[in-house]
Design a protein around this motif. Sequence first.
Motif, mmCIF file in Angstrom:
data_model
loop_
_atom_site.group_PDB
_atom_site.id
_atom_site.type_symbol
_atom_site.label_atom_id
_atom_site.label_comp_id
_atom_site.label_asym_id
_atom_site.label_seq_id
_atom_site.Cartn_x
_atom_site.Cartn_y
_atom_site.Cartn_z
ATOM 1 N N TRP A 116 0.710 -1.294 0.050
ATOM 2 C CA TRP A 116 -0.114 0.128 0.039
ATOM 3 C C TRP A 116 0.774 1.264 -0.070
ATOM 4 O O TRP A 116 0.398 2.290 -0.562
ATOM 5 C CB TRP A 116 -1.026 0.093 1.172
ATOM 6 C CG TRP A 116 -2.253 -0.910 1.206
ATOM 7 C CD1 TRP A 116 -2.600 -1.434 -0.100
ATOM 8 C CD2 TRP A 116 -3.145 -0.848 1.932
ATOM 9 N NE1 TRP A 116 -3.742 -2.043 0.214
ATOM 10 C CE2 TRP A 116 -4.116 -1.988 1.203
ATOM 11 C CE3 TRP A 116 -3.526 -0.290 3.278
ATOM 12 C CZ2 TRP A 116 -5.421 -2.290 2.001
ATOM 13 C CZ3 TRP A 116 -4.738 -0.851 3.781
ATOM 14 C CH2 TRP A 116 -5.672 -1.658 3.267
ATOM 15 N N SER A 117 1.963 1.368 0.507
ATOM 16 C CA SER A 117 2.564 2.593 0.917
ATOM 17 C C SER A 117 3.338 2.904 -0.506
ATOM 18 O O SER A 117 3.724 4.169 -0.778
ATOM 19 C CB SER A 117 3.825 2.083 1.710
ATOM 20 O OG SER A 117 4.829 1.109 1.328
ATOM 21 N N LEU A 120 0.850 6.078 -1.994
ATOM 22 C CA LEU A 120 0.497 6.792 -1.182
ATOM 23 C C LEU A 120 1.168 8.289 -2.065
ATOM 24 O O LEU A 120 0.332 9.529 -1.508
ATOM 25 C CB LEU A 120 1.049 6.856 0.155
ATOM 26 C CG LEU A 120 0.691 5.728 1.060
ATOM 27 C CD1 LEU A 120 1.505 5.675 2.485
ATOM 28 C CD2 LEU A 120 -0.806 5.388 1.152
ATOM 29 N N THR A 123 -1.351 11.945 -3.131
ATOM 30 C CA THR A 123 -2.823 11.698 -2.602
ATOM 31 C C THR A 123 -3.744 12.833 -2.323
ATOM 32 O O THR A 123 -3.325 13.482 -1.457
ATOM 33 C CB THR A 123 -3.142 10.380 -1.745
ATOM 34 O OG1 THR A 123 -2.382 9.287 -2.155
ATOM 35 C CG2 THR A 123 -4.518 10.210 -1.134
ATOM 36 N N LEU A 126 -7.973 10.154 0.766
ATOM 37 C CA LEU A 126 -8.019 8.870 1.382
ATOM 38 C C LEU A 126 -9.459 8.217 1.646
ATOM 39 O O LEU A 126 -10.039 8.838 2.345
ATOM 40 C CB LEU A 126 -7.031 8.637 2.465
ATOM 41 C CG LEU A 126 -7.209 7.237 2.888
ATOM 42 C CD1 LEU A 126 -6.615 6.118 2.165
ATOM 43 C CD2 LEU A 126 -6.263 7.204 4.250
ATOM 44 N N LEU A 148 -1.191 3.920 8.173
ATOM 45 C CA LEU A 148 -1.310 4.772 6.858
ATOM 46 C C LEU A 148 -0.726 6.074 7.294
ATOM 47 O O LEU A 148 -0.121 6.924 6.525
ATOM 48 C CB LEU A 148 -2.360 4.445 6.364
ATOM 49 C CG LEU A 148 -2.845 3.290 5.292
ATOM 50 C CD1 LEU A 148 -4.174 3.158 4.975
ATOM 51 C CD2 LEU A 148 -1.928 3.313 4.314
ATOM 52 N N ASP A 151 2.335 7.855 7.801
ATOM 53 C CA ASP A 151 3.389 8.281 6.874
ATOM 54 C C ASP A 151 3.378 9.542 6.426
ATOM 55 O O ASP A 151 2.124 10.119 6.455
ATOM 56 C CB ASP A 151 2.811 7.373 5.388
ATOM 57 C CG ASP A 151 4.091 7.372 4.389
ATOM 58 O OD1 ASP A 151 4.367 8.532 3.923
ATOM 59 O OD2 ASP A 151 4.611 6.511 3.969
ATOM 60 N N MET A 154 1.140 11.284 3.897
ATOM 61 C CA MET A 154 -0.497 11.371 4.152
ATOM 62 C C MET A 154 -0.737 12.581 5.044
ATOM 63 O O MET A 154 -2.009 12.943 5.475
ATOM 64 C CB MET A 154 -0.989 10.229 4.737
ATOM 65 C CG MET A 154 -0.879 8.921 3.878
ATOM 66 S SD MET A 154 -1.407 9.082 2.352
ATOM 67 C CE MET A 154 -3.209 9.077 2.897
#
Length: 233
Positions: A116-117, A120, A123, A126, A148, A151, A154
Amino acid sequence: MFSDGRRTVFWVGCACVGAYVAYRYWKKRELKSIDEGFDEVTKIDDSYERRVLLLGLDGAGKTSLMNQMCIANGMIEPYEAPPSPTQGFTVYRLENGYYTYNVWEIGGAENNRKYWSTFLQDTDLLIFMVDASDTSKLSLAVSTLKQLLGDSRMDTVPILVIANKQDASNALRPDQVKEALDLQSISPHKHKVEVIGCQTRPLPDLHSEATEYTWYHSSVNAIRKKVFSMAIS
């Protein structure tokens, strides 16, 4: 574990994502080196594209949501066969006025979550989807979401949490999902967070003479509008 074929497809996909991120970086650098007039036009064009990341554990209903959201957005495709759970990732392109929304739906199985990372970067919104009828997965959903948000890429990204399968008799309501995911602990100064209920099931079988879908649940249309507004806020 992935089969060799699926592993190859997934890594090719990740390479494509890396190429996309590199392109965005190059484009921003290029804007600084061209004349001011053209620079402003390019910035305006780029500002109308939004990147939405759709994540959630396996079985949350992400693919069903996107199938119906595309129909609600007027993107009706010929019927082929019911989609299977996403093994890697799928990109959906939605239009709303001047804006284009590229929705990246990433598979939620354990073997996919560790990648998933990779997705990112850049974005704008989300979407985190939860099966509100399966409380056994809530603790994993909590830890996954917090990982998540830890990070730095994000930081300040708005979050739309979807409490799916509200039609199930044992489903938690959106306010209960908000509490279960400990969303109150997320600083409002860092993330705008909203929780909305949804009811998505795989699309029903078509009549024998039909070739395309025109049906979607009303809650999906509400989510579509919420995505459009939050991704440009």
